[in-house]
Write an enzyme that holds these catalytic residues in place. Structure first.
Site, mmCIF file in Angstrom:
data_model
loop_
_atom_site.group_PDB
_atom_site.id
_atom_site.type_symbol
_atom_site.label_atom_id
_atom_site.label_comp_id
_atom_site.label_asym_id
_atom_site.label_seq_id
_atom_site.Cartn_x
_atom_site.Cartn_y
_atom_site.Cartn_z
ATOM 1 N N GLU A 137 0.829 -1.220 0.000
ATOM 2 C CA GLU A 137 0.000 0.000 0.000
ATOM 3 C C GLU A 137 0.857 1.262 0.000
ATOM 4 O OE1 GLU A 137 -2.925 -0.547 -0.681
ATOM 5 O OE2 GLU A 137 -3.685 -2.317 0.361
ATOM 6 N N HIS A 193 -2.786 2.249 8.183
ATOM 7 C CA HIS A 193 -3.881 1.471 7.605
ATOM 8 C C HIS A 193 -4.062 0.220 8.455
ATOM 9 C CE1 HIS A 193 -6.251 -1.003 4.952
ATOM 10 N NE2 HIS A 193 -5.267 -1.870 4.805
ATOM 11 N N HIS A 253 -7.341 -2.964 9.872
ATOM 12 C CA HIS A 253 -8.580 -3.680 9.546
ATOM 13 C C HIS A 253 -9.479 -3.780 10.786
ATOM 14 C CE1 HIS A 253 -6.007 -6.043 6.312
ATOM 15 N NE2 HIS A 253 -6.178 -4.769 6.002
ATOM 16 N N GLU A 274 -18.222 11.617 21.960
ATOM 17 C CA GLU A 274 -16.814 11.850 21.620
ATOM 18 C C GLU A 274 -16.551 11.943 20.107
ATOM 19 O OE1 GLU A 274 -14.650 8.338 22.493
ATOM 20 O OE2 GLU A 274 -12.694 9.307 22.553
ATOM 21 N N HIS A 295 -12.907 -3.831 3.879
ATOM 22 C CA HIS A 295 -11.447 -4.009 3.978
ATOM 23 C C HIS A 295 -10.876 -3.341 5.225
ATOM 24 C CE1 HIS A 295 -7.260 -3.798 1.861
ATOM 25 N NE2 HIS A 295 -7.139 -3.761 3.162
HETATM 26 P P1 13P Z 1 1.070 -5.440 3.137
HETATM 27 O O1 13P Z 1 1.456 -6.721 3.825
HETATM 28 O O2 13P Z 1 1.628 -5.337 1.742
HETATM 29 O O3 13P Z 1 1.430 -4.242 3.984
HETATM 30 O O4 13P Z 1 -0.494 -5.437 2.945
HETATM 31 C C1 13P Z 1 -1.363 -5.581 4.026
HETATM 32 C C2 13P Z 1 -2.679 -4.942 3.801
HETATM 33 O O5 13P Z 1 -3.387 -4.691 4.738
HETATM 34 C C3 13P Z 1 -3.101 -4.652 2.401
HETATM 35 O O6 13P Z 1 -4.212 -3.803 2.383
HETATM 36 ZN ZN ZN Z 2 -5.364 -3.903 4.270
#
Ligand code: 13P
Ligand code: ZN
Length: 294
Positions: A128, A151, A153, A181, A222
């Site tokens: 990413e 980033h 999840h 909040e 995602h």
């Molecule tokens: P990477 O292992 O390349 O960082 O990817 C993980 C991820 O969350 C892709 O969206």
């Molecule tokens: Zn990801």
């Protein structure tokens, strides 16, 4: 730095692995893992560093290898980033930072990076990286202190992207109304993309475009992309959004009708109390009960 300056600078004899930047990276990736937001190799973090922060360490002064990148990052030429590696497990970074993270400098033409430290087993920056670098470029136009892109999840937020219409007003208002909040922490709301293929320049460009208005961008089904000035601020943004989404999950699982909510008037009172300028168009709209009925 000449020999005398090196002698006077105690950090110069230190390895970069001892730097506060690597320590912060280890701490935050471990926390993200423990929260359950970065299973396996899920998630990535990039941390912009200045030349003076980097140069004081002794083992970052020659190029280990050059790594091509598939887009033009020339607005960041000469900029340093400590970044997590592609395919690396956040649970392990705390034990193997020199293997699972790397310090890179964007080359002058913007089409490659010079590796100065880390990725010692031949690793590469996160898949990413385009989205990270495009986000840094966009946020630096707005905020010269922009430092971190994160980033991950988060479970409840991802779940919500299946059950709520994917529009910014609805999702922002639901998250704002889950707890007092929320509007205080992200008064601009949250940007929302359509579902897109991860690891592409396309999702990078779409994310960066949203980052001109938001520090948080939801990638439906995602995860989330966040930008900010410090690890704490960044992690706090994601924590707050995910807490709101977890309240949403709990309300749904309790069942039954919504009997009361944070009203639009209450949102306006919060904005006034904390001297905020929330995104105007998100301040009025359907009730929570109506939005949650879809
Ligand atoms: P990477 O292992 O390349 O960082 O990817 C993980 C991820 O969350 C892709 O969206
Ligand atoms: Zn990801």
């Amino acid at each position: 730095m000449d020999k005398k300056q090196q002698f006077l600078n105690p950090e110069y004899s230190q390895g970069f692995v001892e730097s506060p930047y690597v320590k912060q990276m280890c701490k935050i990736t471990q926390l993200l893992y423990q929260h359950g937001w970065d299973e396996r190799n899920g998630g990535n973090v990039s941390y912009r560093l200045t030349a003076s922060e980097v140069n004081s360490y002794g083992d970052v002064h020659h190029i280990i290898r050059n790594i091509p990148i598939a887009f033009d990052a020339s607005p960041l030429a000469g900029t340093y980033f400590l970044v997590t590696g592609t395919g690396r497990y956040f649970k392990n970074i705390i034990d193997y930072p020199q293997r699972d993270t790397g310090l890179v400098k964007i080359a002058q033409d913007g089409h490659s990076v010079d590796l100065l430290w880390g990725f010692c087993d031949g690793g590469l920056p996160t898949s990413e990286f385009p989205a990270h670098l495009m986000t840094h470029i966009e946020r630096l136009k707005i905020d010269s202190n922009q430092r971190i892109v994160m980033h991950c999840h988060p479970t409840n937020l991802i779940a919500l992207s299946f059950t709520v219409p994917l529009d910014e007003k609805t999702i922002t208002r639901i998250l704002w109304k889950m707890q007092a909040e929320s509007i205080v922490v992200f008064p601009e709301g949250i940007g929302v993309l359509p579902y897109m293929t991860p690891g592409t320049n396309e999702i990078g460009a779409a994310t960066a475009a949203k980052m001109s208005d938001y520090r948080l961008v939801l990638w439906p089904h995602h995860g989330i992309f966040a930008s900010g000035d410090s690890m704490d601020e960044e992690f706090g943004l994601i924590e707050t959004v995910e807490k709101a989404a977890s309240i949403f999950t709990t309300i749904r699982s309790q069942g039954g009708p919504i009997l009361s909510e944070i009203s639009d008037e209450n949102l306006a009172q919060l904005a006034a109390r904390f001297d905020l300028t929330p995104t105007h168009e998100f301040m009025h709209g359907d009730t929570l009960a109506k939005m949650m009925r879809n």
